[in-house]
Design a protein around this motif. Structure first.
Motif, mmCIF file in Angstrom:
data_model
loop_
_atom_site.group_PDB
_atom_site.id
_atom_site.type_symbol
_atom_site.label_atom_id
_atom_site.label_comp_id
_atom_site.label_asym_id
_atom_site.label_seq_id
_atom_site.Cartn_x
_atom_site.Cartn_y
_atom_site.Cartn_z
ATOM 1 N N LEU A 181 0.841 -1.189 0.000
ATOM 2 C CA LEU A 181 0.000 0.000 0.000
ATOM 3 C C LEU A 181 0.884 1.248 0.000
ATOM 4 O O LEU A 181 1.827 1.353 0.785
ATOM 5 C CB LEU A 181 -0.908 0.003 1.235
ATOM 6 N N ALA A 182 0.577 2.178 -0.873
ATOM 7 C CA ALA A 182 1.377 3.399 -0.960
ATOM 8 C C ALA A 182 1.110 4.288 0.248
ATOM 9 O O ALA A 182 -0.045 4.469 0.651
ATOM 10 C CB ALA A 182 1.041 4.147 -2.240
ATOM 11 N N ASP A 183 2.161 4.779 0.840
ATOM 12 C CA ASP A 183 2.011 5.706 1.955
ATOM 13 C C ASP A 183 1.461 7.031 1.453
ATOM 14 O O ASP A 183 1.898 7.547 0.420
ATOM 15 C CB ASP A 183 3.358 5.942 2.644
ATOM 16 N N ALA A 184 0.496 7.573 2.191
ATOM 17 C CA ALA A 184 -0.072 8.870 1.812
ATOM 18 C C ALA A 184 0.942 9.973 2.081
ATOM 19 O O ALA A 184 1.695 9.901 3.053
ATOM 20 C CB ALA A 184 -1.339 9.129 2.603
ATOM 21 N N PRO A 185 0.976 10.988 1.244
ATOM 22 C CA PRO A 185 1.861 12.120 1.530
ATOM 23 C C PRO A 185 1.405 12.848 2.785
ATOM 24 O O PRO A 185 0.221 12.821 3.143
ATOM 25 C CB PRO A 185 1.703 13.001 0.289
ATOM 26 N N LYS A 186 2.338 13.495 3.454
ATOM 27 C CA LYS A 186 2.010 14.284 4.647
ATOM 28 C C LYS A 186 1.566 15.671 4.188
ATOM 29 O O LYS A 186 2.344 16.419 3.601
ATOM 30 C CB LYS A 186 3.217 14.371 5.566
ATOM 31 N N VAL A 187 0.298 15.972 4.457
ATOM 32 C CA VAL A 187 -0.304 17.213 3.975
ATOM 33 C C VAL A 187 -0.717 18.063 5.171
ATOM 34 O O VAL A 187 -1.334 17.564 6.113
ATOM 35 C CB VAL A 187 -1.529 16.923 3.090
ATOM 36 N N VAL A 188 -0.386 19.343 5.113
ATOM 37 C CA VAL A 188 -0.761 20.299 6.161
ATOM 38 C C VAL A 188 -1.611 21.392 5.528
ATOM 39 O O VAL A 188 -1.258 21.926 4.473
ATOM 40 C CB VAL A 188 0.486 20.921 6.841
ATOM 41 N N VAL A 189 -2.742 21.713 6.164
ATOM 42 C CA VAL A 189 -3.650 22.734 5.653
ATOM 43 C C VAL A 189 -3.858 23.785 6.738
ATOM 44 O O VAL A 189 -3.938 23.461 7.926
ATOM 45 C CB VAL A 189 -5.003 22.123 5.229
ATOM 46 N N SER A 190 -3.982 25.031 6.332
ATOM 47 C CA SER A 190 -4.015 26.136 7.292
ATOM 48 C C SER A 190 -5.333 26.242 8.048
ATOM 49 O O SER A 190 -5.355 26.234 9.276
ATOM 50 C CB SER A 190 -3.731 27.459 6.562
ATOM 51 N N ILE A 191 -6.463 26.364 7.345
ATOM 52 C CA ILE A 191 -7.733 26.690 7.998
ATOM 53 C C ILE A 191 -8.815 25.659 7.663
ATOM 54 O O ILE A 191 -8.725 24.923 6.687
ATOM 55 C CB ILE A 191 -8.224 28.100 7.615
ATOM 56 N N LYS A 192 -9.866 25.633 8.467
ATOM 57 C CA LYS A 192 -10.853 24.566 8.426
ATOM 58 C C LYS A 192 -11.601 24.429 7.094
ATOM 59 O O LYS A 192 -11.771 23.306 6.600
ATOM 60 C CB LYS A 192 -11.833 24.721 9.596
ATOM 61 N N PRO A 193 -12.077 25.503 6.461
ATOM 62 C CA PRO A 193 -12.807 25.302 5.201
ATOM 63 C C PRO A 193 -11.943 24.692 4.094
ATOM 64 O O PRO A 193 -12.402 23.822 3.347
ATOM 65 C CB PRO A 193 -13.265 26.720 4.821
ATOM 66 N N ILE A 194 -10.689 25.141 3.998
ATOM 67 C CA ILE A 194 -9.782 24.596 2.992
ATOM 68 C C ILE A 194 -9.416 23.157 3.363
ATOM 69 O O ILE A 194 -9.353 22.269 2.505
ATOM 70 C CB ILE A 194 -8.519 25.464 2.858
#
Length: 327
Positions: free
Chosen positions: A22-35
């Motif tokens: 299984l491919a590891d998911a990239p580590k993603v960071v998002v700033s605010i809740k709607p986005i």
């Protein structure tokens, strides 16, 4: 008597090695809740993005935490609106997120951007620029960017609450899927499938909100700060002013007096507070007028983070407007 098959250890090792990993998911960071909600929708079944501004905190007043800095240092992808929305994030992106691809939405092509309105008592609902044709170039913090617009503006002159237009939400979903696919081609099909499903849901939501808001189109109201311009533009709503120019600065007595006069002169039906900021200011402005008070939340302060937040946020805005404006 049943025989139990036994496999040599070497054979088991070969079988496991041949099985698809299984491919590891990239580590993603998002700033605010709607986005974050839109990004999480694209990542469903693959991984979960990390969120920086959690709970009822506001990006206008947020301070980066050590845990946030750690998340940025290991991120493969960071999604944010831009420095005018999340000023706290501008320097950490260059110092902590050096390995990450940075998706700055205000620098992305194809978004519908509206000029920020000046002052707090707007003279009309005419925004002056539709920005739906041609190219719009501007410079922001040393970066040249093109947009789907027709004339030149600085980021400081553009309203940054872009997610409140479903057309922009669609574009954010597409941009996210493209960025994730580039980082993680092994899961490209999942991202495309999720994106298509999310786009369909946004279209249905848009049609629902258009029908729900017809009864309050054109009714004047005042907001806490100028966060709703995209929502107004999409659904033919008529905000006539904001209590604050910037939500992190308390308005002067002169400004409050001017807004109160605007409410009375235009017979504004409602004055809206926000859950992140001081509600007493709204009561002060509405005092002595016929306007009712309500609450609008442009970021989902009281909503649980995740894919369901965005449609719930948009429906809540519509419901609050209908309730306070008398539909």
């Amino acid at each position: 008597m049943r025989r139990i098959a036994c496999f040599p250890a070497a054979a088991v090792t070969l079988m496991l090695a041949a099985a698809p990993a299984l491919a590891d998911a990239p580590k993603v960071v998002v700033s605010i809740k709607p986005i974050h909600s839109l990004v999480a929708s694209v990542m469903q079944g693959v991984g979960e993005p990390a969120l920086l501004v959690r709970g009822g905190a506001s990006p206008h007043t947020y301070t980066l935490k050590p845990s946030d800095a750690k998340s940025l240092s290991t991120a493969d992808l960071v999604v944010w609106v831009g420095p005018e929305m999340e000023g706290f994030l501008e320097k950490p992106l260059s110092s902590n997120a050096r390995k990450a691809k940075i998706l700055t939405l205000m620098d992305a092509q194809g978004l519908h951007l509206l000029d920020a309105r000046e002052g707090g008592a707007w003279e009309s609902h005419d925004h002056g620029h539709e920005h739906k044709g041609g190219e719009h170039k501007h410079e922001a913090k040393g970066h040249d960017a093109k947009h789907d617009h027709g004339d030149e503006h600085d980021h400081d002159e553009v309203n940054t609450h872009i997610w409140l237009d479903p057309a922009n939400a669609r574009r954010i979903v597409t941009l996210t899927a493209e960025a994730l696919t580039a980082k993680d081609p092994a899961n490209a099909e999942a991202y495309r499938t999720n994106a298509d499903k999310t786009l369909g849901s946004i279209d249905a939501l848009d049609a629902e909100l258009k029908a729900a808001l017809v009864p309050v189109a054109g009714k004047p109201f005042v907001v806490f700060h100028d966060a709703y311009q995209y929502f107004e533009d999409r659904y033919n709503l008529s905000a006539v002013g904001s209590i604050t120019v910037s939500p992190d600065r308390r308005p002067s007595a002169k400004r409050l007096s001017a807004i109160r006069a605007k409410i009375a002169g235009l017979e504004a039906a409602c004055v809206f507070a926000e859950p992140q900021f001081e509600p007493a200011l709204v009561r002060t402005v509405a005092e002595g007028t016929k306007a009712k008070t309500g609450v609008l939340d442009p970021e989902g302060a009281d909503l649980a983070e995740g894919p369901a937040l965005y449609p719930t946020l948009m429906r809540n805005l519509a419901a609050s407007l209908r309730a306070c404006l008398g539909a």
